[in-house]
Design a protein around this motif. Sequence first.
Motif, PDB file in Angstrom:
ATOM      1  N   LEU A 235       7.460   1.761  -8.290  1.00 34.81           N
ATOM      2  CA  LEU A 235       7.633   2.047  -6.869  1.00 34.81           C
ATOM      3  C   LEU A 235       7.946   0.773  -6.084  1.00 34.81           C
ATOM      4  CD1 LEU A 235       4.733   4.610  -6.337  1.00 34.81           C
ATOM      5  CD2 LEU A 235       7.190   5.090  -6.254  1.00 34.81           C
TER       6      LEU A 235
ATOM      7  N   ALA B 247       1.381   7.796  -6.682  1.00 35.61           N
ATOM      8  CA  ALA B 247       2.757   7.624  -6.214  1.00 35.61           C
ATOM      9  C   ALA B 247       2.884   7.993  -4.737  1.00 35.61           C
ATOM     10  CB  ALA B 247       3.694   8.482  -7.062  1.00 35.61           C
ATOM     11  N   ARG B 248       2.200   9.046  -4.329  1.00 36.58           N
ATOM     12  CA  ARG B 248       2.301   9.490  -2.934  1.00 36.58           C
ATOM     13  C   ARG B 248       1.707   8.464  -1.989  1.00 36.58           C
ATOM     14  NH1 ARG B 248      -1.376  11.963   0.066  1.00 36.58           N
ATOM     15  NH2 ARG B 248      -2.656  12.467  -1.775  1.00 36.58           N
TER      16      ARG B 248
ATOM     17  N   THR C  70       3.532   2.759 -12.747  1.00 36.30           N
ATOM     18  CA  THR C  70       3.887   3.544 -11.568  1.00 36.30           C
ATOM     19  C   THR C  70       3.992   2.665 -10.339  1.00 36.30           C
ATOM     20  OG1 THR C  70       2.829   5.540 -12.442  1.00 36.30           O
ATOM     21  CG2 THR C  70       3.188   5.445 -10.068  1.00 36.30           C
ATOM     22  N   LYS C  71       2.994   1.816 -10.136  1.00 38.53           N
ATOM     23  CA  LYS C  71       3.001   0.949  -8.958  1.00 38.53           C
ATOM     24  C   LYS C  71       4.133  -0.073  -9.013  1.00 38.53           C
ATOM     25  CE  LYS C  71      -1.747   1.348  -7.344  1.00 38.53           C
ATOM     26  NZ  LYS C  71      -1.386   1.581  -5.937  1.00 38.53           N
TER      27      LYS C  71
ATOM     28  N   THR D   4       1.091   5.204  -2.520  1.00 32.80           N
ATOM     29  CA  THR D   4       1.817   3.930  -2.554  1.00 32.80           C
ATOM     30  C   THR D   4       3.166   4.038  -1.854  1.00 32.80           C
ATOM     31  OG1 THR D   4       0.733   3.377  -4.654  1.00 32.80           O
ATOM     32  CG2 THR D   4       2.698   2.118  -4.062  1.00 32.80           C
ATOM     33  N   SER D   5       3.905   5.102  -2.144  1.00 37.70           N
ATOM     34  CA  SER D   5       5.230   5.261  -1.538  1.00 37.70           C
ATOM     35  C   SER D   5       5.140   5.457  -0.033  1.00 37.70           C
ATOM     36  CB  SER D   5       5.969   6.443  -2.171  1.00 37.70           C
ATOM     37  OG  SER D   5       5.241   7.654  -1.997  1.00 37.70           O
TER      38      SER D   5
END
Length: 212
Positions: free
Chosen positions: A79, A5-6, A75-76, A8-9
């Motif tokens: 996001l 998450a970190r 998750t991807k 990708t975001s």
Amino acid sequence: MFTIARKTSFFFLTHLCTFCAPAWPALLKGKGGIISMLAFWVPLWLSSSVLWSEKQESYAFLRMLPVTDREIVRTKFGLALAAAFAYWLILTLFTWWAWSSTWEYPFHMALANLTCAMSLPLIACWYIVSWRFGQSALTVGVLAFIVLGIVTAFVLNVDRRNWVGAPGIAAARWLAEGPWYLQLCLFLIALAAYYGLMQLAIRVKQKSEATL
């Protein structure tokens, strides 16, 4: 999942900042034309975010962790959906600021809705390409799409006569002149396609070893 998450975001957020940067000076000077260009930039910037986030990902390492492919995909995709919503919200505010007092406002709003909605299945397809054929195929596809998109946006901006016959412009005109629920249906169809492609992406991610 926090690491995924970190990473990708980070790319979605940094690309969003570069997306907004040229708009503020133009809006302060009363130049609303750039907002129309920004509508065409949304799928380009989102595609670039997917490309860079995938290039920095190490799926071979992730397979050694207690993280399932389903969790990675969700998750991807989650996001990416949040990023697309942020682009739509910012573009809506910019469009209102630049065009709300003019008769062209419905058209520019429809154009923003159209490009943001169409960006959703596009993002999903890029992830599927990455997980099915590898990052090299994703790089070639995204770069070709970005070049094509920049050239198209430049031509449409330089020669306004092309705006009438361009497919995207004609579609936006049709949406702007039609009932309001057409644009709502557009988003619902895009979200349904996005969800369906996410389910496909889960199966592709589970079966494919292209990224390892």
